[in-house]
Design a protein around this motif. Sequence first.
Motif, PDB file in Angstrom:
ATOM      1  N   ALA A 451      90.370  -0.072  44.735  1.00 32.29           N
ATOM      2  CA  ALA A 451      91.732   0.416  44.957  1.00 32.29           C
ATOM      3  C   ALA A 451      91.898   1.833  44.430  1.00 32.29           C
ATOM      4  O   ALA A 451      92.471   2.708  45.098  1.00 32.29           O
ATOM      5  N   PHE A 452      91.371   2.081  43.237  1.00 31.19           N
ATOM      6  CA  PHE A 452      91.497   3.403  42.633  1.00 31.19           C
ATOM      7  C   PHE A 452      90.793   4.458  43.473  1.00 31.19           C
ATOM      8  O   PHE A 452      91.351   5.537  43.746  1.00 31.19           O
ATOM      9  N   MET A 453      89.579   4.179  43.898  1.00 26.67           N
ATOM     10  CA  MET A 453      88.816   5.164  44.671  1.00 26.67           C
ATOM     11  C   MET A 453      89.447   5.409  46.031  1.00 26.67           C
ATOM     12  O   MET A 453      89.442   6.541  46.534  1.00 26.67           O
ATOM     13  N   GLY A 454      90.007   4.352  46.659  1.00 23.96           N
ATOM     14  CA  GLY A 454      90.660   4.541  47.947  1.00 23.96           C
ATOM     15  C   GLY A 454      91.867   5.455  47.857  1.00 23.96           C
ATOM     16  O   GLY A 454      92.041   6.378  48.667  1.00 23.96           O
ATOM     17  N   ILE A 455      92.716   5.220  46.850  1.00 21.34           N
ATOM     18  CA  ILE A 455      93.905   6.058  46.670  1.00 21.34           C
ATOM     19  C   ILE A 455      93.502   7.472  46.286  1.00 21.34           C
ATOM     20  O   ILE A 455      94.080   8.459  46.764  1.00 21.34           O
ATOM     21  N   TRP A 456      92.524   7.580  45.435  1.00 20.91           N
ATOM     22  CA  TRP A 456      92.029   8.892  45.012  1.00 20.91           C
ATOM     23  C   TRP A 456      91.504   9.676  46.209  1.00 20.91           C
ATOM     24  O   TRP A 456      91.740  10.882  46.346  1.00 20.91           O
ATOM     25  N   LEU A 457      90.790   8.997  47.109  1.00 23.61           N
ATOM     26  CA  LEU A 457      90.227   9.665  48.286  1.00 23.61           C
ATOM     27  C   LEU A 457      91.334  10.200  49.192  1.00 23.61           C
ATOM     28  O   LEU A 457      91.245  11.328  49.693  1.00 23.61           O
ATOM     29  N   VAL A 458      92.387   9.412  49.380  1.00 22.07           N
ATOM     30  CA  VAL A 458      93.509   9.873  50.202  1.00 22.07           C
ATOM     31  C   VAL A 458      94.148  11.111  49.580  1.00 22.07           C
ATOM     32  O   VAL A 458      94.445  12.106  50.272  1.00 22.07           O
ATOM     33  N   ALA A 459      94.357  11.083  48.278  1.00 22.39           N
ATOM     34  CA  ALA A 459      94.963  12.230  47.593  1.00 22.39           C
ATOM     35  C   ALA A 459      94.076  13.461  47.694  1.00 22.39           C
ATOM     36  O   ALA A 459      94.567  14.590  47.887  1.00 22.39           O
ATOM     37  N   ILE A 460      92.769  13.282  47.582  1.00 19.58           N
ATOM     38  CA  ILE A 460      91.845  14.421  47.670  1.00 19.58           C
ATOM     39  C   ILE A 460      91.860  15.021  49.067  1.00 19.58           C
ATOM     40  O   ILE A 460      91.866  16.254  49.235  1.00 19.58           O
ATOM     41  N   VAL A 461      91.876  14.171  50.079  1.00 15.88           N
ATOM     42  CA  VAL A 461      91.888  14.674  51.463  1.00 15.88           C
ATOM     43  C   VAL A 461      93.160  15.479  51.735  1.00 15.88           C
ATOM     44  O   VAL A 461      93.114  16.568  52.329  1.00 15.88           O
ATOM     45  N   LEU A 462      94.310  14.974  51.308  1.00 13.59           N
ATOM     46  CA  LEU A 462      95.564  15.687  51.517  1.00 13.59           C
ATOM     47  C   LEU A 462      95.624  16.978  50.697  1.00 13.59           C
ATOM     48  O   LEU A 462      96.304  17.938  51.091  1.00 13.59           O
ATOM     49  N   SER A 463      94.922  17.016  49.588  1.00 14.19           N
ATOM     50  CA  SER A 463      94.928  18.208  48.736  1.00 14.19           C
ATOM     51  C   SER A 463      93.873  19.223  49.148  1.00 14.19           C
ATOM     52  O   SER A 463      93.866  20.352  48.625  1.00 14.19           O
ATOM     53  N   ALA A 464      92.985  18.845  50.052  1.00 12.82           N
ATOM     54  CA  ALA A 464      91.855  19.697  50.398  1.00 12.82           C
ATOM     55  C   ALA A 464      92.262  21.101  50.874  1.00 12.82           C
ATOM     56  O   ALA A 464      91.632  22.086  50.471  1.00 12.82           O
ATOM     57  N   PRO A 465      93.290  21.268  51.740  1.00 12.63           N
ATOM     58  CA  PRO A 465      93.617  22.635  52.199  1.00 12.63           C
ATOM     59  C   PRO A 465      93.910  23.595  51.054  1.00 12.63           C
ATOM     60  O   PRO A 465      93.380  24.713  51.031  1.00 12.63           O
ATOM     61  N   SER A 466      94.718  23.178  50.100  1.00 11.00           N
ATOM     62  CA  SER A 466      95.056  24.085  49.004  1.00 11.00           C
ATOM     63  C   SER A 466      93.892  24.252  48.039  1.00 11.00           C
ATOM     64  O   SER A 466      93.634  25.359  47.546  1.00 11.00           O
ATOM     65  N   VAL A 467      93.164  23.177  47.761  1.00 12.61           N
ATOM     66  CA  VAL A 467      92.067  23.257  46.800  1.00 12.61           C
ATOM     67  C   VAL A 467      90.933  24.123  47.341  1.00 12.61           C
ATOM     68  O   VAL A 467      90.387  24.982  46.630  1.00 12.61           O
ATOM     69  N   VAL A 468      90.567  23.908  48.600  1.00 12.57           N
ATOM     70  CA  VAL A 468      89.481  24.703  49.190  1.00 12.57           C
ATOM     71  C   VAL A 468      89.862  26.180  49.244  1.00 12.57           C
ATOM     72  O   VAL A 468      89.061  27.066  48.909  1.00 12.57           O
ATOM     73  N   THR A 469      91.085  26.454  49.665  1.00 15.73           N
ATOM     74  CA  THR A 469      91.547  27.846  49.704  1.00 15.73           C
ATOM     75  C   THR A 469      91.558  28.455  48.302  1.00 15.73           C
ATOM     76  O   THR A 469      91.187  29.623  48.118  1.00 15.73           O
ATOM     77  N   ALA A 470      91.974  27.679  47.317  1.00 12.91           N
ATOM     78  CA  ALA A 470      91.995  28.176  45.940  1.00 12.91           C
ATOM     79  C   ALA A 470      90.580  28.465  45.437  1.00 12.91           C
ATOM     80  O   ALA A 470      90.360  29.453  44.725  1.00 12.91           O
ATOM     81  N   ALA A 479      93.078  38.216  45.367  1.00 10.97           N
ATOM     82  CA  ALA A 479      94.369  37.861  44.782  1.00 10.97           C
ATOM     83  C   ALA A 479      95.367  37.414  45.841  1.00 10.97           C
ATOM     84  O   ALA A 479      96.160  36.497  45.609  1.00 10.97           O
ATOM     85  N   VAL A 480      95.337  38.067  47.022  1.00 12.39           N
ATOM     86  CA  VAL A 480      96.271  37.700  48.094  1.00 12.39           C
ATOM     87  C   VAL A 480      95.985  36.284  48.579  1.00 12.39           C
ATOM     88  O   VAL A 480      96.897  35.470  48.761  1.00 12.39           O
ATOM     89  N   LEU A 481      94.719  35.961  48.763  1.00 10.35           N
ATOM     90  CA  LEU A 481      94.353  34.612  49.196  1.00 10.35           C
ATOM     91  C   LEU A 481      94.717  33.588  48.113  1.00 10.35           C
ATOM     92  O   LEU A 481      95.080  32.447  48.420  1.00 10.35           O
ATOM     93  N   GLY A 482      94.637  34.003  46.848  1.00 11.77           N
ATOM     94  CA  GLY A 482      95.041  33.124  45.756  1.00 11.77           C
ATOM     95  C   GLY A 482      96.512  32.773  45.831  1.00 11.77           C
ATOM     96  O   GLY A 482      96.905  31.630  45.588  1.00 11.77           O
ATOM     97  N   LEU A 483      97.349  33.774  46.144  1.00  7.58           N
ATOM     98  CA  LEU A 483      98.779  33.503  46.295  1.00  7.58           C
ATOM     99  C   LEU A 483      99.030  32.553  47.460  1.00  7.58           C
ATOM    100  O   LEU A 483      99.874  31.661  47.385  1.00  7.58           O
ATOM    101  N   VAL A 484      98.278  32.749  48.560  1.00  6.94           N
ATOM    102  CA  VAL A 484      98.415  31.861  49.714  1.00  6.94           C
ATOM    103  C   VAL A 484      98.008  30.436  49.340  1.00  6.94           C
ATOM    104  O   VAL A 484      98.681  29.459  49.703  1.00  6.94           O
ATOM    105  N   ALA A 485      96.910  30.307  48.603  1.00  5.43           N
ATOM    106  CA  ALA A 485      96.449  28.982  48.182  1.00  5.43           C
ATOM    107  C   ALA A 485      97.483  28.298  47.292  1.00  5.43           C
ATOM    108  O   ALA A 485      97.763  27.100  47.440  1.00  5.43           O
ATOM    109  N   GLY A 486      98.063  29.067  46.368  1.00 10.15           N
ATOM    110  CA  GLY A 486      99.088  28.499  45.497  1.00 10.15           C
ATOM    111  C   GLY A 486     100.303  28.051  46.275  1.00 10.15           C
ATOM    112  O   GLY A 486     100.879  26.980  45.995  1.00 10.15           O
ATOM    113  N   LEU A 487     100.702  28.847  47.260  1.00  8.78           N
ATOM    114  CA  LEU A 487     101.856  28.488  48.083  1.00  8.78           C
ATOM    115  C   LEU A 487     101.577  27.232  48.905  1.00  8.78           C
ATOM    116  O   LEU A 487     102.433  26.346  49.028  1.00  8.78           O
ATOM    117  N   ILE A 488     100.364  27.138  49.460  1.00 15.62           N
ATOM    118  CA  ILE A 488      99.992  25.947  50.230  1.00 15.62           C
ATOM    119  C   ILE A 488     100.067  24.703  49.347  1.00 15.62           C
ATOM    120  O   ILE A 488     100.579  23.652  49.754  1.00 15.62           O
TER     121      ILE A 488
END
Length: 525
Positions: A451-470, A479-488
């Motif tokens: 259960a923990f790994m399944g929920i964690w995986l969903v959260a990681i997938v949804l967080s991937a756009p901002s984390v990868v950009t960061a 620095a500009v891309l960093g601001l974009v990542a933070g905003l995402i």
Amino acid sequence: MVATLLRLRFRVLGNQLARSPWQLVGFLFGCVYGLGMLGGVVIGLVLLGSAPLDLASAVVVGVGALVTLGWVLGPILVAGVDTTLEPDRLVTFPMTVDRMMVALTLAGVCGIPGIVTSLATLATVATWVRTPASLAAWVVAAPLSILTAVIASRTMAALAVGLSGGRRFREIAGVLIFIPLVLAGPIIIAVTTGLALNIDTVSVAVEVVSWTPLGAAWAIPAAAAAGDFLPGLVKFLIAVGTVVILWVLWRRALGDALVRPRNAGGAAAKPGALGWFGRVPTGGFGAIYARSLTYWLRDPRYLRQLIVVPLVPIILWFYARGGDALGAVSWSGLLIALVIGIVIYADISYDGTAFGTQLATGVSGRADRYGRTLAAATLALPLTLAGTILPFVFSGEWTQAPAVLGASLGVLGISYGVCAITSAQFVVPVAAPGDNPFKRVPGVTFVQGLAFMGIWLVAIVLSAPSVVTALIAFFTGNAVLGLVAGLIGLVMGAVVFAAGMIVGGRTLDRTGPVLLSRLKAMRNA
């Protein structure tokens, strides 16, 4: 009577597995895993039968000592002792303490870990069949090795529970014991790395261990194979003495526990002392917020999660030492958010059947979601901010801070949104408040981890756009891309959080009675 208790043990286990299909799946998974591990061990022991005596002795004694140590520390650090036959429930049986101990020992041998350990120990005959003397020594040493492991595990659990003066002691001990588990990876890597630099140290260490209670029983056949009969006799006496001492300690601790059962009660509250309930607005949201915040500050099941927070920078620094350690530590806030943001997936499970009181009051699902989540965020948000900002205070690389900060807050919001929905759909088996901290029910650990790994995986997938950009912004220094990542991260976190409160609230309004029935079934299991 011993045979009756063993039949009862398997009957209770069968009833537990029959009530929960997922627990049955976890139990079967553990069986398959144990058989796979056993197969690899048997193959290795057969190959050691034709290996040089020094190598075979070092491997069998060293690994055997680690197995025994695992039986001693494993119940504390990993999963607990299988207490299908819990001593507290056997106090009314017409039997002596010694006979009860025999039954509990056999029950320990009959569990998955006990069966795997026993078969692996018996398989060492493939290594020691090389000489008649070592084979004869194996006949005596193999049962001693198994008994030492099982009785040491039971003794450790009984002593820890028996020495506790009450529920508060057990709770604090359970929290503190969790620290070595979190740091187990770095500790093991540090030790093995140090030994790898000087391989001669291994043989010296194994020789020393062979004279200790951990390795004495395993070293008896090795001494006989080498013709060292006097050292072998001394090690045999050490092994027998270890079993006798452990048995006496266990008997005394178990006898005290049966005469004076553990105090499961809590401290009496002062009249008029409402705690957080007197500091928040009245109503459903306020009551749930106060109760959840009280859990976070006083319940060791929650406090164990908070212990991870100060250890995250240590772990990141350890794995990045020799490189950009300070840069790795800069991502502490992200990992902190990911770890403590998932904890509330079991919030209703931690409530237990007390959840029925909340349902009876008619509190809306949305108030429940907001109350539980904001109580968790009261502690998680400052910790995430501190874990994100403090590393940049020391590094001075403030241009990279927006990317990490936005991604970290986004992960926290997304985790809360995902848990708000999932925790309204199912509950998982968890330890009851004040329960035996060394209790383990077969199959439950796998269900919790799944259960923990399944929920964690969903959260990681949804967080991937901002984390990868960061990450891209961090390593490129853009620095500009960093601001974009933070905003995402901030936008994604806010959207998923809001959706989780709405969808999770509506879901809980519909599934509340079903969740309560499942909680009652788990309690009676």
